[in-house]
Design a protein around this motif. Sequence first.
Motif, mmCIF file in Angstrom:
data_model
loop_
_atom_site.group_PDB
_atom_site.id
_atom_site.type_symbol
_atom_site.label_atom_id
_atom_site.label_comp_id
_atom_site.label_asym_id
_atom_site.label_seq_id
_atom_site.Cartn_x
_atom_site.Cartn_y
_atom_site.Cartn_z
ATOM 1 N N ASN A 195 0.847 -1.188 0.000
ATOM 2 C CA ASN A 195 0.000 0.000 0.000
ATOM 3 C C ASN A 195 0.880 1.233 0.000
ATOM 4 O O ASN A 195 1.856 1.321 0.719
ATOM 5 C CB ASN A 195 -0.899 0.031 1.246
ATOM 6 C CG ASN A 195 -1.894 -1.097 1.229
ATOM 7 O OD1 ASN A 195 -2.127 -1.685 0.186
ATOM 8 N ND2 ASN A 195 -2.474 -1.391 2.385
ATOM 9 N N SER B 241 0.179 5.448 -0.146
ATOM 10 C CA SER B 241 -0.870 6.453 -0.230
ATOM 11 C C SER B 241 -0.381 7.754 -0.831
ATOM 12 O O SER B 241 0.782 8.103 -0.751
ATOM 13 C CB SER B 241 -1.445 6.748 1.162
ATOM 14 O OG SER B 241 -2.014 5.581 1.705
ATOM 15 N N ASP C 8 -2.663 -13.354 -7.746
ATOM 16 C CA ASP C 8 -2.098 -12.010 -7.742
ATOM 17 C C ASP C 8 -0.686 -12.042 -8.314
ATOM 18 O O ASP C 8 0.208 -12.665 -7.730
ATOM 19 C CB ASP C 8 -2.067 -11.452 -6.317
ATOM 20 C CG ASP C 8 -3.453 -11.336 -5.711
ATOM 21 O OD1 ASP C 8 -4.408 -11.209 -6.501
ATOM 22 O OD2 ASP C 8 -3.570 -11.369 -4.474
ATOM 23 N N SER D 295 -4.374 5.068 -2.886
ATOM 24 C CA SER D 295 -3.271 4.170 -2.554
ATOM 25 C C SER D 295 -3.226 3.006 -3.528
ATOM 26 O O SER D 295 -4.190 2.723 -4.237
ATOM 27 C CB SER D 295 -3.416 3.645 -1.118
ATOM 28 O OG SER D 295 -4.609 2.891 -0.992
ATOM 29 N N ASP E 28 -3.289 -0.838 -3.831
ATOM 30 C CA ASP E 28 -3.803 -1.900 -2.979
ATOM 31 C C ASP E 28 -3.548 -3.268 -3.613
ATOM 32 O O ASP E 28 -4.465 -4.014 -3.937
ATOM 33 C CB ASP E 28 -5.299 -1.691 -2.734
ATOM 34 C CG ASP E 28 -5.855 -2.638 -1.688
ATOM 35 O OD1 ASP E 28 -5.082 -3.061 -0.801
ATOM 36 O OD2 ASP E 28 -7.051 -2.960 -1.759
ATOM 37 N N GLY E 29 -2.294 -3.567 -3.854
ATOM 38 C CA GLY E 29 -1.928 -4.874 -4.364
ATOM 39 C C GLY E 29 -2.073 -4.997 -5.866
ATOM 40 O O GLY E 29 -2.127 -4.008 -6.600
ATOM 41 N N TYR F 91 -2.230 -3.547 -11.587
ATOM 42 C CA TYR F 91 -2.141 -2.948 -10.262
ATOM 43 C C TYR F 91 -3.553 -2.524 -9.837
ATOM 44 O O TYR F 91 -4.389 -2.180 -10.673
ATOM 45 C CB TYR F 91 -1.250 -1.705 -10.275
ATOM 46 C CG TYR F 91 0.217 -1.975 -10.516
ATOM 47 C CD1 TYR F 91 1.040 -2.425 -9.492
ATOM 48 C CD2 TYR F 91 0.784 -1.749 -11.775
ATOM 49 C CE1 TYR F 91 2.405 -2.646 -9.710
ATOM 50 C CE2 TYR F 91 2.131 -1.964 -12.004
ATOM 51 C CZ TYR F 91 2.938 -2.422 -10.974
ATOM 52 O OH TYR F 91 4.270 -2.639 -11.201
ATOM 53 N N GLN F 92 -3.786 -2.486 -8.528
ATOM 54 C CA GLN F 92 -5.085 -2.055 -8.014
ATOM 55 C C GLN F 92 -4.932 -0.680 -7.354
ATOM 56 O O GLN F 92 -4.221 -0.534 -6.365
ATOM 57 C CB GLN F 92 -5.615 -3.066 -7.007
ATOM 58 C CG GLN F 92 -5.755 -4.466 -7.582
ATOM 59 C CD GLN F 92 -7.179 -4.988 -7.489
ATOM 60 O OE1 GLN F 92 -8.062 -4.516 -8.189
ATOM 61 N NE2 GLN F 92 -7.389 -5.950 -6.632
ATOM 62 N N LEU G 193 -6.712 2.165 -5.211
ATOM 63 C CA LEU G 193 -7.826 2.307 -4.278
ATOM 64 C C LEU G 193 -8.076 3.783 -3.989
ATOM 65 O O LEU G 193 -7.178 4.507 -3.551
ATOM 66 C CB LEU G 193 -7.520 1.568 -2.974
ATOM 67 C CG LEU G 193 -8.607 1.612 -1.897
ATOM 68 C CD1 LEU G 193 -9.873 0.920 -2.381
ATOM 69 C CD2 LEU G 193 -8.094 0.970 -0.599
ATOM 70 N N LYS H 21 -10.523 6.449 -1.886
ATOM 71 C CA LYS H 21 -11.471 6.495 -0.777
ATOM 72 C C LYS H 21 -11.685 7.928 -0.315
ATOM 73 O O LYS H 21 -10.724 8.690 -0.158
ATOM 74 C CB LYS H 21 -10.964 5.654 0.406
ATOM 75 C CG LYS H 21 -10.810 4.169 0.108
ATOM 76 C CD LYS H 21 -10.374 3.396 1.348
ATOM 77 C CE LYS H 21 -11.475 3.355 2.373
ATOM 78 N NZ LYS H 21 -11.119 2.463 3.514
ATOM 79 N N SER I 194 -15.757 3.264 -1.351
ATOM 80 C CA SER I 194 -14.450 3.186 -2.001
ATOM 81 C C SER I 194 -14.613 2.863 -3.476
ATOM 82 O O SER I 194 -15.657 2.359 -3.908
ATOM 83 C CB SER I 194 -13.572 2.096 -1.345
ATOM 84 O OG SER I 194 -14.122 0.811 -1.577
ATOM 85 N N THR J 242 -12.246 0.992 -6.572
ATOM 86 C CA THR J 242 -11.030 0.273 -6.931
ATOM 87 C C THR J 242 -10.913 0.220 -8.446
ATOM 88 O O THR J 242 -11.874 -0.142 -9.133
ATOM 89 C CB THR J 242 -11.038 -1.164 -6.372
ATOM 90 O OG1 THR J 242 -11.176 -1.114 -4.953
ATOM 91 C CG2 THR J 242 -9.744 -1.889 -6.729
#
Length: 418
Positions: free
Chosen positions: A4, A6, A51, A216, A218-219, A229-230, A232, A234, A245, A247
């Motif tokens: 993560n 941010s 993943d 951010s 997120d994995g 890539y993820q 995120l 929020k 949220s 994604t």
Amino acid sequence: MAPNDSAQITEEDGEARAGRRRVTRYAVPVAVAGVAAATIGLVPALAASGDPDLPKISAQQLIEKIAASDTERLSGSVKITTDLGIPSLGGLTGAMGSSLAPQGAEDGKGGSTADPTTKLMELGAGTHTLRVAADGPDKQRVSIMNDAAEYSLIHNAGEVWAYDSASNEAYHAASPKGADGSHQGKERPAGKGVPATPKEFAEQALKAAGDTTSVSVDGTARIAGRDAYQLLIKPKQAAGSTVGSITVAVDAKTGTPLKFTLMPTSGGKAVVDVGFTKVDFARPAASTFDFTPPKGAKVTQADEDTARESAKGGEGAKDLKELKDRNELNQPKVIGEGWNAVYVLGSSDGASAPSTSDEMPQDAQKFMDALGDKVTGKFGSGTVFQTRLVNALMTDDGRVYVGAVTKDALVKAANQAK
């Protein structure tokens, strides 16, 4: 998996695009669903196949990767699932009959079931499969696949065609201004501003990002057979927002968003889940963007619809000023900003207040009763129509407050406006 990381987005929120709105007592719940579909987007629930192990990347770098993506050619299948917590719009349309049909379509006098303005409303509920293709800024195609029919929207150079195989009706229009490529980052020519790919949804979400937003990495994930890539997104301290949220799965190689998922603050299933199930970044065949109306198809020209609507809008108008005033009543104003923005439709004096409807179809009345919740405040009294994402407050004096905010936030906005 990437850790993560941010970052805060500080760019200003984009100005809300004004649009003409008809404020009628039993069309508001449908408009609410339409806002959710048109403003937030379209993307599916896809099973991950593990993943992938990708190089580390920061949130800012990933955002820059999306912005720098030069993908202009692709084709594939997109699955869209929308769960606003309301009955199917298809059944609602049938219950309301002519009130939701294109102008003139119910009596065979003009209008078209192929008009994108109404057809794309179907994406506001349920699960749909789309086939999409693009070849640069002047050629795009989106097809909604059903069991026994297909609806296609094709933009090719200076023309836009829409065709509904179920009714054998076609709709034809000249490309909107800027469809030669200058529309990029502005308005899509083929869909009249309605998103049709995860990239378009992601761009809208990032426009809303400001200092009230945390972003951010997120994995990672595997989407449509590609490493991603993820990202995120929020809201931070956005009390009153219904958005929990967002994604965005971003293709590791091209920077193209492959999947978009919006979760509500209320929990449960995603409100909007849109993503590629198949994607190919090779140039689609030129024939993909060709269209000729089938023999016997009813063809409606957009300029005919415009002329018909203008004529209808002019009935009973004493002069041009009255027409201008009517249009101004339908231009939304904005209270608040960012995730808590509320759009206000209608006049402050109730001049264009909708009538209580003794003529409302019984099924439509039941639909409204199921959604409606009477409220009062400094603004007076009204009814809140709720979904899992976009809610609307219709006051008894004819104003409508709508946004991705809670019932209490709508009442607060109405009191503030008063």
